[in-house]
Design a protein around this motif. Structure first.
Motif: not given
Ligand SMILES: *Cc1c(COP(=O)(O)O)cnc(C)c1O
Length: 822
Positions: A202-212
């Motif tokens: 469901g998440f592409e990257s660490m960055e995306q996970k954090l920002s979500e």
């Protein structure tokens, strides 16, 4: 409970339209499940469409239960016969409407709301913080791990006017979800527990996970996090102003600096206060995860201006305990629901719903302590009384002082004890037989000791079954199927080792269509346990015809001879039976072959009392690509054979062919029904969707003894194990009689202790196994995982040249099965 609203007001909040009924009807409650509606006349039923059910299908049942107000999809067709007084509100999207009502209810609460998110620890931090804060405040918190798109609104509805602080968690599994949770929660204070490094679906990257995840904090005044988590620290710094961030750390330079001193069974947490004074907290655990979680909770309590001494009082009762609702076998055929970490109304409601979902026993008994809620006592216990009444509890055993107001009005149904000790002295296990017992109490009452007495004593090896994961797997297969395709679940061989009665009961809740067992006895056992679903018996024998009929079981008929025997039996009884025909298209196990078709037609004609419910075939190699063409050939042969039969019948039996692997590899052949087996239990044998299934079972045991041995010492029978260095071994309480395969001997198998692998050393014995724990920090009594979410059954099976099916079904019945929801 929500702040009262009229249907008209609800319409305005959600921008919906009243389709029919009286707009002034007043609503106090919101329900999404038809099974737990307490005050129907004041409840709004919101019809949600989920993976499992569509709430719209339950409207007639819910009307019968007395509900007068519904929120439905705008285009829902009202039945013209419906009472015109009943209110129907239409919305474009009923989930969104639920969330809008939640956002409105949230806006009415002016105390601080703490919102918690992160990859791990959300539920624990929420529980612990709730516990600490309740020393001083009336706290509302999400029940269990209610943190989803539906769970968050329900948690918000749990906030009452007398609450002073709310602690709620938010969990997401894909992008665009947090925005919706944040819009409802609008937390004043945020906690970011941590971020997992593992790839999350469901998440592409660490960055995306954090920002979500960080979207939860957009309107927070303060955000608590651990500064030592570099990625979180960097990200929050880049997005939020410094005044908003409250970082804590092991090292100086943070807003709160905590240093930890671990002792034997507990730890000291030293807080260096801004004025350079030191306060020492004592906590009863030493593992890193708990120490992180508790420091989040302490920091939040400090930010909410609690006195450290009060915080410590709240910490005194913490324990790194299991917070899950678990179902355990009890003495004298009782079933025990263990909820010894509950202290509020929301949790009690959940536990009672869980109780209602279990198989019915002779009596329902509730053992309950004072609820640790500061606030409106009278209202709280009135609600408990309503719940007890609604759930038709036969007997209530209460412990504490405040709960006396509940017991006073219950007459002979209730008994009160001042404290847990006096209850323990009075308890006689012979007073309980074939009862369903819910044990629910606040931490400080130490109700574990009551569960200990009431549960069946079996040795330390247990098989834990996660019912949420079972639901997840079931839904995964449902997504591969058309909505009208039926699902038959194979619960043969004790539900692949998982325990047939509980699993069948859970499947009944999930609205599975059919069950299948191997032998008549297995079917009889399920009927005796109260299972009502239709049950197919794969391998019935002539001696069991009477039982089949008596217990309404449906035999598979697989040969002309057997058809005739059964037909004659029914004729002699003047009765009929539902049967299933097994067609052999290439498995060559049981079943009618093409050459039998003619005879079969005659038999069908001769014995019309045998009603053919379904016709099926079984695939021999659905899991392997190399048999692709063979499988297709089987499926086509089946279609041809079943067509020939149908042509001769004036009704149409269900047709089915796919097992678990078949469902994922040949969904176009799903026909009317599929037969789900191993996939439900968490093993995706085709290998195509491994990551989509969850492991449902964890087999665990404990270390009985640890020995220090020298290089060259030998271990166990035949002296097959030899120490390659000086080191340590542990003897664990599981052997081949428990189903731990003897082929795991001598390093073929391994187990996990504190997350580290330890190989088997020497031969597996009947009741015990020795493992090499050299270099692992372990002590006697520690938990040992044989398999579970972190240890793949496929890998274990591979190591000894077998298949996961065999490992699952070999677990002996002396191993205690425990079921839980997480
Ligand atoms: C066991 C069985 C199944 C289920 O097979 P899985 O591979 O476990 O999905 C289906 N049909 C029949 C006839 C079976 O015996």
């Amino acid at each position: 409970m929500i702040q009262p609203l009229t249907a008209h007001q609800i319409c305005e909040i959600i921008n919906g339209q009243v389709l029919s009924g009286n707009q002034d009807a007043l609503i106090h409650q919101v329900a999404i499940d038809s099974r737990n509606i307490l005050q129907p006349y004041a409840t709004l039923f919101i019809a949600l469409k989920g993976a499992k059910f569509d709430g719209h299908d339950f409207i007639p049942t819910v009307i019968e239960a007395g509900i007068r107000c519904f929120l439905v999809k705008k285009d829902f067709k009202l039945n013209p016969g419906i009472d015109s007084e009943i209110v129907f509100i239409g919305a474009d999207d009923t989930l969104k409407a639920l969330q809008q009502i939640a956002a409105y209810q949230r806006s009415l609460f002016d105390g601080p709301l703490v919102g918690i998110t992160g990859s791990n620890g959300k539920t624990i931090v929420k529980e612990w913080l709730g516990q600490v804060l309740s020393q001083q405040y009336a706290v509302a918190k999400s029940p269990k791990s209610y943190n989803s798109q539906v769970g968050v609104p329900l948690s918000i509805f749990g906030i009452s006017p007398y609450h002073q602080v709310a602690v709620l968690e938010a969990g997401i599994s894909q992008t665009a979800e947090m925005q919706k949770l944040a819009a409802m929660l609008k937390p004043n204070l945020g906690i970011f527990t941590n971020i997992g490094t593992a790839h999350e679906e469901g998440f592409e990257s660490m960055e995306q996970k954090l920002s979500e995840k960080a979207k939860l904090f957009e309107n927070c005044q303060l955000i608590i996090y651990r500064k030592d988590h570099q990625s979180i620290h960097q990200y929050l710094k880049s997005q939020f102003s410094d005044e908003k961030l409250v970082g804590w750390s092991d090292y100086p330079g943070a807003d709160y600096t905590f240093s930890v001193k671990k002792e034997q069974e507990r730890s000291k947490i030293l807080l260096l206060k801004p004025d350079m004074s030191i306060f020492t907290f004592l906590v009863p655990f030493t593992d890193e995860a708990s120490l992180e979680n508790v420091r989040h909770a302490i920091t939040a309590a400090l930010v909410l201006e609690m006195d450290p001494k009060m915080i410590q009082e709240g910490l005194d009762h913490l324990k790194a305990v299991d917070m899950r609702l678990t179902l355990k076998p009890g003495v004298n055929a009782c079933l025990i629901i263990d909820d010894t970490y509950n202290n509020d109304l929301a949790g009690l409601r959940l536990a009672l719903d869980f109780m209602a979902a279990q198989r019915q026993k002779k009596r329902k008994i509730l053992i309950i302590s004072d609820l640790l809620q500061i606030g409106n006592n009278e209202a709280v216990y009135q609600e408990v009384a309503r719940l007890v009444d609604f759930h038709e509890i036969d007997k209530i055993i209460a412990v504490g002082s405040e709960i006396e107001i509940l017991i006073k009005n219950l007459g002979s149904k209730g008994i009160l004890f001042k404290n847990t000790d006096s209850l323990l002295k009075a308890i006689d296990t012979r007073d309980f037989e074939n009862d369903l017992i819910l044990v629910t109490g606040a931490r400080k009452f130490g109700f574990e000791s009551i569960v200990d007495i009431l549960q069946q004593r079996i040795h330390g090896t247990t098989l834990e079954i996660n019912l949420n994961s079972l639901t997840h797997n079931y839904n995964f297969y449902k997504t591969k199927l058309l909505p009208m395709t039926k699902v038959m679940v194979m619960v043969k061989a004790f539900a692949y080792g998982g325990g047939a009665a509980e699993i069948a009961n859970h499947l009944q809740q999930l609205k599975a269509d059919y069950l299948a067992v191997a032998y008549t006895d297995e079917g009889v056992a399920l009927r005796n346990e109260g299972i009502k679903l239709p049950i197919m018996v794969l391998n019935p024998v002539q001696e069991s015809f009477f039982q089949l009929e008596k217990f309404n079981l449906e035999p598979v008929v697989y040969s002309p001879q057997f058809f005739e025997q059964l037909g004659k039996y029914c004729k002699s009884q003047g009765s009929g039976m539902k049967i299933h025909l097994d067609l052999d298209t290439g498995m060559h196990r049981l079943g009618f072959e093409p050459k039998h078709l003619k005879r079969l037609e005659e038999l069908i004609h001769e014995f019309p009392d045998l009603k053919i419910e379904s016709v099926y075939t079984h695939l021999a190699g659905a899991d392997e690509e190399e048999h692709h063409n063979f499988t297709l050939h089987q499926l086509e042969t089946f279609l041809m054979m079943s067509q020939k039969l149908s042509d001769k019948l004036n009704y149409s039996p269900l047709r089915h062919a796919l097992n678990s692997a078949g469902i994922v590899r040949f969904p176009e052949y799903q026909m009317d029904m599929v037969r789900l087996g191993i996939g439900l239990y968490g093993v995706e044998v085709s290998g195509k969707y491994d990551a989509h299934l969850r492991s449902i079972s964890t087999l665990k045991t404990t270390i009985s003894q640890i020995k220090r041995l020298d290089l060259g010492d030998t271990i166990g029978y035949g002296r097959k194990g030899v120490m390659k260095t000086d080191g340590q071994i542990a003897t664990i309480a599981i052997g081949y009689a428990d189903g731990y395969d003897r082929r795991f001997s001598n390093g073929k198998g391994f187990v996990e202790i504190h997350g580290q692998k330890a190989p088997v050393i020497g031969n597996v014995c009947m009741d015990m196994t020795m493992i090499d724990i050299t270099g692992i920090d372990a002590k006697e009594g520690d938990e040992v995982i044989i398999y579970g979410p972190g240890i793949s059954l496929k890998e274990l099976a591979n190591r000894i040249g077998t298949i996961p099916y065999e490992l699952l079904t070999n677990i002996s019945s002396r191993v205690k099965r425990v079921y839980y929801l997480d």
